[in-house]
Design a protein around this motif. Structure first.
Motif, short mmCIF file in Angstrom:
data_model
loop_
_atom_site.label_atom_id
_atom_site.label_comp_id
_atom_site.label_asym_id
_atom_site.label_seq_id
_atom_site.Cartn_x
_atom_site.Cartn_y
_atom_site.Cartn_z
N ALA A 49 0.85 -1.20 0.00
CA ALA A 49 0.00 0.00 0.00
C ALA A 49 0.88 1.25 0.00
CB ALA A 49 -0.92 0.01 1.21
N PHE A 50 0.41 2.29 -0.69
CA PHE A 50 1.12 3.56 -0.79
C PHE A 50 0.09 4.68 -0.76
CE2 PHE A 50 2.93 6.86 -3.73
CZ PHE A 50 3.89 7.34 -2.84
N SER A 72 -2.69 -3.06 -3.08
CA SER A 72 -2.74 -4.23 -3.94
C SER A 72 -2.29 -5.45 -3.15
CB SER A 72 -1.82 -4.02 -5.15
OG SER A 72 -1.78 -5.16 -5.95
N SER A 73 -2.96 -6.58 -3.38
CA SER A 73 -2.52 -7.82 -2.74
C SER A 73 -2.79 -9.00 -3.66
CB SER A 73 -3.23 -8.03 -1.39
OG SER A 73 -4.59 -8.31 -1.58
N LYS A 83 -6.74 -11.82 -6.37
CA LYS A 83 -6.07 -10.54 -6.58
C LYS A 83 -7.00 -9.43 -6.12
CE LYS A 83 -3.25 -12.08 -10.44
NZ LYS A 83 -2.89 -11.89 -11.84
N TYR A 84 -6.45 -8.49 -5.38
CA TYR A 84 -7.22 -7.38 -4.82
C TYR A 84 -6.51 -6.08 -5.14
CZ TYR A 84 -8.83 -4.14 -1.20
OH TYR A 84 -9.32 -3.04 -0.53
N GLN A 114 -13.69 6.08 -3.45
CA GLN A 114 -12.89 4.87 -3.37
C GLN A 114 -13.42 3.80 -4.32
OE1 GLN A 114 -12.87 2.93 0.43
NE2 GLN A 114 -15.07 2.99 0.67
N ASN A 115 -12.51 2.91 -4.74
CA ASN A 115 -12.84 1.80 -5.63
C ASN A 115 -12.08 0.58 -5.17
OD1 ASN A 115 -11.76 0.15 -8.17
ND2 ASN A 115 -13.80 0.89 -8.62
N GLN A 116 -12.75 -0.58 -5.18
CA GLN A 116 -12.10 -1.84 -4.82
C GLN A 116 -12.47 -2.91 -5.84
OE1 GLN A 116 -13.02 -3.06 -0.81
NE2 GLN A 116 -12.21 -1.19 0.08
N LYS A 117 -11.49 -3.72 -6.22
CA LYS A 117 -11.73 -4.82 -7.16
C LYS A 117 -11.14 -6.10 -6.60
CE LYS A 117 -11.70 -1.90 -11.20
NZ LYS A 117 -11.05 -1.51 -12.45
#
Length: 195
Positions: A49-50, A72-73, A83-84, A114-117
């Motif tokens: 994370a950044f 990102s993970s 994948k996230y 915010q956006n999450q995938k």
């Protein structure tokens, strides 16, 4: 190596108690890796994370600016893989109250989009995909210790916030919302410098 990763995970470069008319730059960076060795479905996760910030101190006590966060993970569980990715983009306002030449307290109020995938794979084939959009807001109080000429350390032990996400999963709307108070559950230690 593990100690260095722990320091990076806790390291937070934030804004200092600056003078009126100065530009403040900061942010945080973190990385963690987790591995579970077992006979059935061994697990490995790597996450990064950044979160940079840029602000302008227009008054002795007030700073406004923009903030961005990218996370990102990647996880493997047996033959499956996940994948996230997530990002946040918004604005913040900071109020700083000097206690003396060495100590100041401040609170950041941030708000934005915010956006999450999430993507899940089994044997290399995409099994599921979730994409969510929403808003976030939060208040984070902290203590600043001035070491020398605006360079110092920041200490935070949590904050409070609210966030929403709206997912479209197989044609169905799924609404997610969360209110949290995490004082004492998280600790951030960082360095800061005003320019």
């Amino acid at each position: 190596m593990k100690k260095m990763l722990l320091i990076l995970a806790l390291a937070m470069v934030s804004f200092a108690n600056a003078q009126k008319g100065t530009v403040l730059v900061g942010g945080d960076i973190s990385y963690n890796s987790e591995k579970i060795e077992r006979a059935v479905a061994p697990t490995k996760t790597d996450a990064f994370a950044f979160s940079p910030k840029v602000g302008y101190q227009f008054h002795e006590n007030w700073t406004v600016g923009g903030e961005f966060s990218l996370a990102s993970s990647k996880s493997t569980i047996g033959e499956g893989e996940g994948k996230y990715t997530a990002y946040k983009a918004g604005a913040f306002v900071r109020y700083t109250m000097p206690l003396n030449e060495t100590f100041s307290v401040f609170a950041d109020l941030g708000i934005g989009y915010q956006n999450q995938k999430d993507k899940n794979y089994e044997n290399g084939s995409l099994v599921s995909k979730n994409d969510g959009n929403g808003i976030y807001t939060g208040v984070t109080p902290a203590l600043f210790i001035n070491m020398k000429k605006g360079f110092g350390l920041n200490f935070s032990i949590g904050g409070l916030g609210y966030e929403t996400l709206n997912y479209d999963i197989s044609g169905n709307d799924v609404d997610y919302s969360k209110f949290f108070v995490n004082f004492g559950k998280t600790v951030s230690i960082g360095i800061s410098k005003n320019f």
